[in-house]
Design a protein around this motif. Sequence first.
Motif, short mmCIF file in Angstrom:
data_model
loop_
_atom_site.label_atom_id
_atom_site.label_comp_id
_atom_site.label_asym_id
_atom_site.label_seq_id
_atom_site.Cartn_x
_atom_site.Cartn_y
_atom_site.Cartn_z
N GLU A 191 -3.47 20.27 8.98
CA GLU A 191 -3.14 19.75 7.67
C GLU A 191 -3.54 18.29 7.55
O GLU A 191 -3.64 17.57 8.55
CB GLU A 191 -1.63 19.88 7.41
CG GLU A 191 -1.14 21.33 7.41
CD GLU A 191 0.35 21.40 7.17
OE1 GLU A 191 1.01 20.33 7.13
OE2 GLU A 191 0.87 22.53 7.02
N ASN A 192 -3.77 17.87 6.32
CA ASN A 192 -4.10 16.49 6.06
C ASN A 192 -2.91 15.58 6.39
O ASN A 192 -1.76 16.02 6.42
CB ASN A 192 -4.51 16.29 4.60
CG ASN A 192 -5.80 17.00 4.25
OD1 ASN A 192 -6.62 17.27 5.14
ND2 ASN A 192 -5.99 17.30 2.99
N LEU A 193 -3.21 14.32 6.63
CA LEU A 193 -2.16 13.34 6.87
C LEU A 193 -1.38 13.13 5.57
O LEU A 193 -1.98 12.97 4.50
CB LEU A 193 -2.79 12.02 7.32
CG LEU A 193 -1.93 11.02 8.08
CD1 LEU A 193 -1.40 11.62 9.37
CD2 LEU A 193 -2.75 9.77 8.38
N ALA A 194 -0.06 13.17 5.66
CA ALA A 194 0.78 13.08 4.46
C ALA A 194 0.92 11.62 4.04
O ALA A 194 1.86 10.92 4.43
CB ALA A 194 2.15 13.69 4.74
N LEU A 195 -0.02 11.13 3.24
CA LEU A 195 -0.01 9.76 2.77
C LEU A 195 0.75 9.65 1.46
O LEU A 195 0.57 10.46 0.55
CB LEU A 195 -1.44 9.25 2.57
CG LEU A 195 -2.25 8.95 3.83
CD1 LEU A 195 -3.70 8.69 3.47
CD2 LEU A 195 -1.67 7.76 4.57
N SER A 196 1.60 8.62 1.36
CA SER A 196 2.31 8.33 0.11
C SER A 196 1.77 7.04 -0.46
O SER A 196 1.43 6.11 0.28
CB SER A 196 3.82 8.19 0.35
OG SER A 196 4.34 9.37 0.92
N ASP A 197 1.67 6.98 -1.77
CA ASP A 197 1.20 5.76 -2.41
C ASP A 197 2.17 4.62 -2.13
O ASP A 197 3.39 4.81 -2.08
CB ASP A 197 1.08 5.95 -3.93
CG ASP A 197 -0.06 6.91 -4.29
OD1 ASP A 197 -0.97 7.06 -3.47
OD2 ASP A 197 0.00 7.51 -5.38
N VAL A 198 1.63 3.42 -1.95
CA VAL A 198 2.45 2.23 -1.78
C VAL A 198 2.97 1.82 -3.15
O VAL A 198 2.18 1.53 -4.06
CB VAL A 198 1.65 1.08 -1.15
CG1 VAL A 198 2.50 -0.18 -1.07
CG2 VAL A 198 1.16 1.48 0.23
N GLN A 199 4.27 1.81 -3.31
CA GLN A 199 4.86 1.47 -4.59
C GLN A 199 4.94 -0.05 -4.73
O GLN A 199 5.40 -0.75 -3.83
CB GLN A 199 6.26 2.06 -4.72
CG GLN A 199 6.29 3.58 -4.65
CD GLN A 199 5.52 4.22 -5.78
OE1 GLN A 199 5.54 3.72 -6.91
NE2 GLN A 199 4.83 5.30 -5.48
N PRO A 200 4.51 -0.58 -5.87
CA PRO A 200 4.62 -2.03 -6.07
C PRO A 200 6.08 -2.45 -6.13
O PRO A 200 6.94 -1.70 -6.58
CB PRO A 200 3.91 -2.25 -7.42
CG PRO A 200 4.00 -0.93 -8.12
CD PRO A 200 3.93 0.11 -7.04
#
Length: 617
Positions: A355-364
Amino acid sequence: MKRITALLSILLLLLSGCAIRNPTTPPASLPTAQTEPSRPETTIMDGREAAGSLGNVWYLPNDAVASMGAPTLYSFGGNLLLVSLTGDETGFQTELKLISQKDGTLLAERVFAGSGCEQVQTGPGGIGLYDSVFGTVQVLDEALEPIRAYTPAADSENWALSGDMQTLYILSYQDGVFALNLDGGEKRQLLDGTWVSVIGRDNRNVIFTYVDRRTQRSSGACLNLETGNLEAIPASGTFGTAGRAGDIWLLGGDMDWNSYRLLNGDKTGTVSVPDGWLTLLDTGCILKQEYDCCLTLYSADGRFLSRCERPRNADVSLNTGFVWSDLWNGYFFTDYTGSATRLLFWDPTVAVTGENLALSDVQPDEKPEGTVLDQAFYARADELSRRFALDIRIADCCTLDYSHYDSWPLTEPEAVWQALDVLEAALSAYPDGFFPQLLYGTVGKIQIEIVGGLTPKPDAGVGATAAGFTQQLGDHNLMALDGWTLDDSTIFHEFSHMIDARLRWDADLRENALFSEERWLKLQPEGFEYAYSYEDIPESVTRYYASGYFAADYACTFPTEDRATLMAAAMTNATYEFDTQPGLRPKMDYYSRCIRDCFDTAGWPAQTAWERILQSG
């Protein structure tokens, strides 16, 4: 930074395999004869043995490698360089062996005596072997023979060499970063800082954190060993590990070792790895190493490429270098069983699932948009924030869930407006430009929250219900205030805690700083010792409550609370307390002088609000 041209070709080689395609599809064949590199009849792959169950990692029997003790693997001149540090009662040795990547033959070997702290670098200028404890630098050729030797002053600092092996970079913990020309002896400072700590390094980059002496703010930078240039880490926050490959950065958390931030050009994301750790390889790929011996390879944007099972009978952690081979389209690496080192090869073109790496967007880091009150209330909080260079929050914009206190939003309009009135008047008592000077180290802002109450959590150890508290939370200082009971004394008290933190930070950085806890303790009555507790106050402390040295009983708990109650009394012009407690003025005089010694007082009045009390009585 120059883009690493080999990076794109390496990624294309990986992406051409079926590791990211349908795993039921047979793997793509190796390059055709027209594009395939020339390989000898006898190869390093002869006699290889399968390792794991996925059919993509192999043991490569090699006597020269097996005899080494837990070596680190490097690439040099298209071959494999293995470096092992060993020691016994007779001293320490650094063993180097150069192994042919084509057929596995031993091309050269050397053993050097040292301190046990030797480091190795490879680059266009050769192999650098250096020891900051003994103060030696040697440059080796492809036969591992020294071709140049230098004896810079030993300093036990972090060293690194330029790619051409002509410049020694010294990363001094106390004094900053320097460049020493090894042939000419000229030394120049590249960065004036202190508390320099290396958090990542390879043959191209050294990444470190430091404190800027002028601003006393923490920062991070990358030293490019090919150009000698310094470049800031392109992200805010505190980091404990770091890796870089061209425009790709992988930054590991300082407090949370399982959290990482990935920066790939204008794309950023965060990922949590509770079952292992991540490493950024020099190819630009991300390697995940799990505690269960599984290795997973991802592209720079987190897409799954391959995985393999690391042999389970290795006794030491596998963190000894991965070398990409254009000749074999895969990675060489080693592990150590406690009795022998094994050379292994990972073929990422073999099709496996993943599976792909579970990346989360960096929240400002933005203030929440409040909705429970009329917008005029939020507008006023924003206006005060701009005027005083603070982040003031009310009602549903507050954090509420604190580490030591339970809280709830204050939403009664009259109470919120009155609390803002009190806060505005108190903030106006400080001199212009005061609040930005409370920022230091990693603290980039002060966040003030007006809430509906502060009740201690069970077993928090902070005493009774609070009128307010302050706490450093990584990149900001938080001040929470009970809006129902808010008065200026509470605000002055809590800001004193931030002043204290600023004074201690400055005293740690400046040898001639006026503030010290030792000097403060000398201003207390003879025989007195603080309780150092909010709940357990011994009788030996209670005897001093009325000794004439304390503005309140609470002052006897901690030195920080002593100064906070003192500051609140001074700023509210409590002349009675200062007239009847003769020990207060000497303490306030010292505290005031410490603030002026630490802060930039340009533009301040001759007497600040807290200094006026010294002229009365």
